[in-house]
Design a protein around this motif. Sequence first.
Motif, short mmCIF file in Angstrom:
data_model
loop_
_atom_site.label_atom_id
_atom_site.label_comp_id
_atom_site.label_asym_id
_atom_site.label_seq_id
_atom_site.Cartn_x
_atom_site.Cartn_y
_atom_site.Cartn_z
N HIS A 1 -11.19 2.54 -6.75
CA HIS A 1 -10.77 1.19 -6.20
C HIS A 1 -9.52 0.87 -6.93
CE1 HIS A 1 -15.03 1.26 -4.75
NE2 HIS A 1 -14.44 1.03 -3.56
N ILE A 2 -9.59 1.18 -8.17
CA ILE A 2 -8.40 0.87 -9.04
C ILE A 2 -7.25 1.48 -9.16
CG2 ILE A 2 -7.76 0.20 -11.64
CD1 ILE A 2 -10.80 -0.03 -12.16
N ILE A 3 -7.47 2.92 -8.84
CA ILE A 3 -6.38 4.05 -8.98
C ILE A 3 -5.68 3.81 -7.91
CG2 ILE A 3 -5.64 6.21 -9.48
CD1 ILE A 3 -6.87 4.92 -11.87
N GLY A 4 -6.08 3.83 -6.51
CA GLY A 4 -5.49 3.80 -5.38
C GLY A 4 -5.17 5.22 -4.88
N TYR A 5 -4.45 5.39 -3.84
CA TYR A 5 -4.11 6.69 -3.49
C TYR A 5 -2.55 6.28 -2.87
CZ TYR A 5 -5.87 4.14 0.83
OH TYR A 5 -6.23 3.33 1.66
N THR A 6 -2.02 7.79 -2.52
CA THR A 6 -0.72 7.87 -1.76
C THR A 6 -0.69 8.16 -0.46
OG1 THR A 6 -0.31 10.04 -2.70
CG2 THR A 6 0.57 8.37 -4.23
N GLY A 7 0.43 8.11 0.37
CA GLY A 7 0.60 8.56 1.45
C GLY A 7 2.08 9.08 1.76
N SER A 8 2.47 9.54 2.81
CA SER A 8 3.80 9.92 3.38
C SER A 8 4.57 8.75 3.51
CB SER A 8 3.77 10.69 4.64
OG SER A 8 5.34 11.29 4.72
N ALA A 9 5.69 8.73 2.86
CA ALA A 9 6.61 7.76 2.83
C ALA A 9 7.47 7.79 4.47
CB ALA A 9 7.72 7.78 1.87
N GLY A 10 7.32 9.07 5.14
CA GLY A 10 7.87 9.02 6.48
C GLY A 10 8.05 10.45 6.75
N LYS A 11 7.93 10.97 7.76
CA LYS A 11 8.22 12.20 8.45
C LYS A 11 9.53 12.82 8.16
CE LYS A 11 4.08 12.36 10.46
NZ LYS A 11 3.02 13.23 9.44
N LEU A 12 9.60 14.27 8.03
CA LEU A 12 10.72 14.90 7.93
C LEU A 12 11.83 14.66 8.96
CD1 LEU A 12 9.70 18.34 6.48
CD2 LEU A 12 10.69 16.59 5.26
N ALA B 1 -2.25 2.21 -2.07
CA ALA B 1 -3.25 1.40 -2.43
C ALA B 1 -3.33 1.10 -4.08
CB ALA B 1 -4.62 1.59 -1.87
N GLY B 2 -4.06 0.30 -4.74
CA GLY B 2 -4.35 0.20 -6.27
C GLY B 2 -3.03 0.35 -7.05
N LEU B 3 -3.20 0.87 -8.28
CA LEU B 3 -2.26 1.09 -9.15
C LEU B 3 -1.29 2.06 -8.36
CD1 LEU B 3 -4.05 1.53 -12.51
CD2 LEU B 3 -3.05 -0.54 -11.66
N ASP C 1 -14.10 9.44 -2.35
CA ASP C 1 -13.10 10.37 -3.29
C ASP C 1 -11.57 10.22 -2.64
OD1 ASP C 1 -11.78 12.73 -4.19
OD2 ASP C 1 -13.46 13.83 -3.87
N LEU C 2 -10.79 9.77 -3.60
CA LEU C 2 -9.54 9.61 -3.65
C LEU C 2 -8.86 11.12 -2.97
CD1 LEU C 2 -8.41 8.02 -6.83
CD2 LEU C 2 -8.50 6.86 -4.65
N ASN C 3 -9.42 11.97 -3.07
CA ASN C 3 -8.66 13.51 -2.73
C ASN C 3 -8.89 13.53 -1.03
OD1 ASN C 3 -7.77 14.61 -5.14
ND2 ASN C 3 -9.96 14.77 -5.77
N ASP C 4 -9.77 12.69 -0.48
CA ASP C 4 -9.73 12.76 0.91
C ASP C 4 -8.74 12.05 1.66
OD1 ASP C 4 -12.25 13.80 0.74
OD2 ASP C 4 -13.38 11.86 1.09
N PHE C 5 -7.65 11.45 0.92
CA PHE C 5 -6.64 10.59 1.40
C PHE C 5 -5.30 11.66 1.22
CE2 PHE C 5 -9.38 7.08 1.21
CZ PHE C 5 -9.11 6.43 2.18
N THR D 1 -7.50 -13.05 -11.90
CA THR D 1 -7.40 -12.75 -13.32
C THR D 1 -5.91 -12.44 -13.94
OG1 THR D 1 -7.77 -10.37 -13.11
CG2 THR D 1 -9.79 -11.84 -13.62
N GLY D 2 -5.36 -12.02 -12.78
CA GLY D 2 -3.92 -11.77 -13.29
C GLY D 2 -3.77 -10.23 -13.54
N LEU D 3 -4.81 -9.21 -13.36
CA LEU D 3 -4.56 -7.84 -13.18
C LEU D 3 -4.14 -7.30 -12.20
CD1 LEU D 3 -8.17 -7.05 -14.87
CD2 LEU D 3 -6.16 -7.07 -16.09
N PRO D 4 -3.33 -6.20 -12.51
CA PRO D 4 -2.76 -5.41 -11.38
C PRO D 4 -3.67 -4.68 -10.38
CG PRO D 4 -2.60 -4.20 -13.20
CD PRO D 4 -3.26 -5.44 -13.42
N LEU D 5 -4.58 -5.66 -9.47
CA LEU D 5 -5.30 -5.32 -8.71
C LEU D 5 -5.03 -5.69 -7.22
CD1 LEU D 5 -8.36 -6.42 -10.87
CD2 LEU D 5 -7.77 -3.85 -10.33
N VAL D 6 -5.29 -4.86 -6.30
CA VAL D 6 -5.31 -5.19 -4.92
C VAL D 6 -6.14 -5.84 -4.36
CG1 VAL D 6 -4.50 -4.15 -2.66
CG2 VAL D 6 -3.33 -3.31 -4.74
#
Length: 725
Positions: A210-221, A240-242, A327-331, A449-454
């Motif tokens: 929940h803190i680390i988050g995950y990535t995705g594609s920024a756009g198709k080729l 998501a997340g950091l 599991d973040l690897n699911d994303f 709290t001001g922490l970098p949290l989504v």
Amino acid sequence: MVVVLGALSLLSAVAQTATEPVEPAPSIVDPASGSGGSVAAASAKPSGGNPAVAIAKPAGADVAGVVARPKNGEGLEGSVTGRKDARTMTLSIPAPRGQITDRHGEPFAQTKVVWYPALKFGQFEKADRSYVIDWGRKRIQQANELFGIQWNVSDEALWQHYRHRRWLAMPVTCVVDKTKRNEVQSKLMQGLILHPVYMRYYPQGKCAAHIIGYTGSAGKLEKGPINYGDPIFERAEGRAGLEMIFNKELTGKEGLLRQDYEADGSLVLKKYEKRPQPGGTIVTSLDMNWQKHAESVLKRYCDRGAFVVIDIHTGEVMAMASRPGFDLNDFVPFISTEKYEALKNDPGTPLFARAFQGGYPPASTFKPVVAITALSNGEIHEHSLIDCPAKIKIGNTWMHNWSKSPEGYIDVKRAIARSCNPWFYQVGIKTGPTAFLSVARRLGFGSKTGLPLVGETEGLIPNNQWMIKHHKRKMLDGDTANLAIGQGVMLASPLQVAQGMAGIANGGALPKLRLVKQVQRANGRVLVSNDPERRNFLNLDPQAVNIVHEGMMQVVHAGYGTGKRGKLSYTVLCGKTGTAQWGPKSKNQRLAWFAGFFPLENPRYAFAALYEGKPNERLSGGRKAAPMVSAFFEHFKKEIKKAITPPPRAMVIEEEGDEDDGRLLDDGPAPRAIPVEEDEDDGIIPSGDDPRPLRAIAVEEDEDEVPRNQNGRRPLRAIPVEEDE
């Protein structure tokens, strides 16, 4: 310090379309995205619709349709009409995404090289549509068989890719690891390749998801004619997340790759015009071992809950766990619709970060705030005695003690230790909601709290304006009584409760929380370093703070305390249990809390543990949440003892007699106090009304020595629910 190494050694792997990419360096690892590269070309379409030569226009080209003379005699030179199938292009190479690590450099998120099956067209002599489509279909069929996928491509897509982008790979998103690659490499038909790409990888799986988050594609080729800077594979972005909050720092700077192809499709020049610069490293304050063990403790003790640990001296969040997780690897490289819907519809809400997104009634963990305010404002004193019957009528409502039993005349410390509702009803009304809610806000309740949290919740600390807006009236004594025991409309996250405990432990100021220690470049140079800061002064009476500390110590170490199961074998812990009604009334659902800090002298760590009860489950903070705290901190006994033990000091004792009677600076470490043997009673402080002086070492409590009703049974809980023994 963590440095992402070996990024440049990966460039030939991700830039080429051959099947023998360079292996990644150990610090570059897996999942979600793959960065991309770009292509440069200007295209011209002569009349008739046939594809014309697409050639780049580098700086200095001033004749339309003609490639400028290459510098140093490198590259192609020719005209549109004379070399119709030749190409010169500049592609962008997305940089390896930076790492996210714990405080010691252990990785939460990395980037690695994987391979995608891809078509790599050649320059066909008979390049008619049917031939190109048939050629592509045969290789797609083999890919589906070898990799167990359903690669669906339309005939038109195959034809258009050949017409405009045949020099570039046409990949399908199917991750092939090194083992599978070695297995199938020799079986691939000519023109079916394994195209190397960068992919995000989360080596810890569910840890801190929940803190680390995950990535995705920024756009198709891109499709159609090649343009300058087209990526050679899809770029990634934080979703998501950091990963999302620090997307810019993690992304790095793309490189440029020039490639020249002869008319027959052969590659005659491959030149890195600019090397990609790997993204920076985000060093968090989390301790990997603490984070994993916090999640392990939650898994052992509850189905749903949260656990937070804060270093009071620095404000650093050492662990912040929510259960259940995912599991973040699911994303990565993407999550299927079916799997995402399953996560969204899971009744346990695994995507919900209970530790910082959940707003819960803080229940009796809020009582120290009321006590410290009343003492600081002079409404009560350390030895003030207040009569506490089993129930009190406020307005037209009878408000009960959790035990349905009277406590008699008790002082503030025993009221905290016994979590006595009637005491806090009366003192809360006497002190006034404006006073103790103001202190609550200074302790961080009711604001982020001001922490970098989504998605962090602000919680809720009401005032008269809020009451008028939502309930069409000002705050009444009944509201005040409920708020004084941490219930009613008040809401707080486990992170806020732990932060509040850090403020109470400090006594003078609320530390500014930190989740990120440093932002580094890939070479290890520190770009941003977050040092300990004060969020705000508390303006509390120091004597009031000490009295509340003693009351919270009695919660754990007195025979009549409600949090005895949270004690530690190696230090004196101050805590507060809490139990609250929560959720729809139809579910009859409750929460259990245990929050506090330790050691009593010079507090170092603050914590909050939350247990979400099942419908109709009978629970209490002492029975459900407190054991989680002891299970967590006992695991790190050796490490924590070292952290909380003050350094030895030298002693100089001036003696009038023999010099040997004193200790000199070089005589060795100062003598330590000898533990006092306890009498055979129920704790440091006996269950009677007259407390004895505090002792240094806590003894095990006799769980059978608890208050009973006249019928010999343990007291039943009343509404609102509070601690039982």
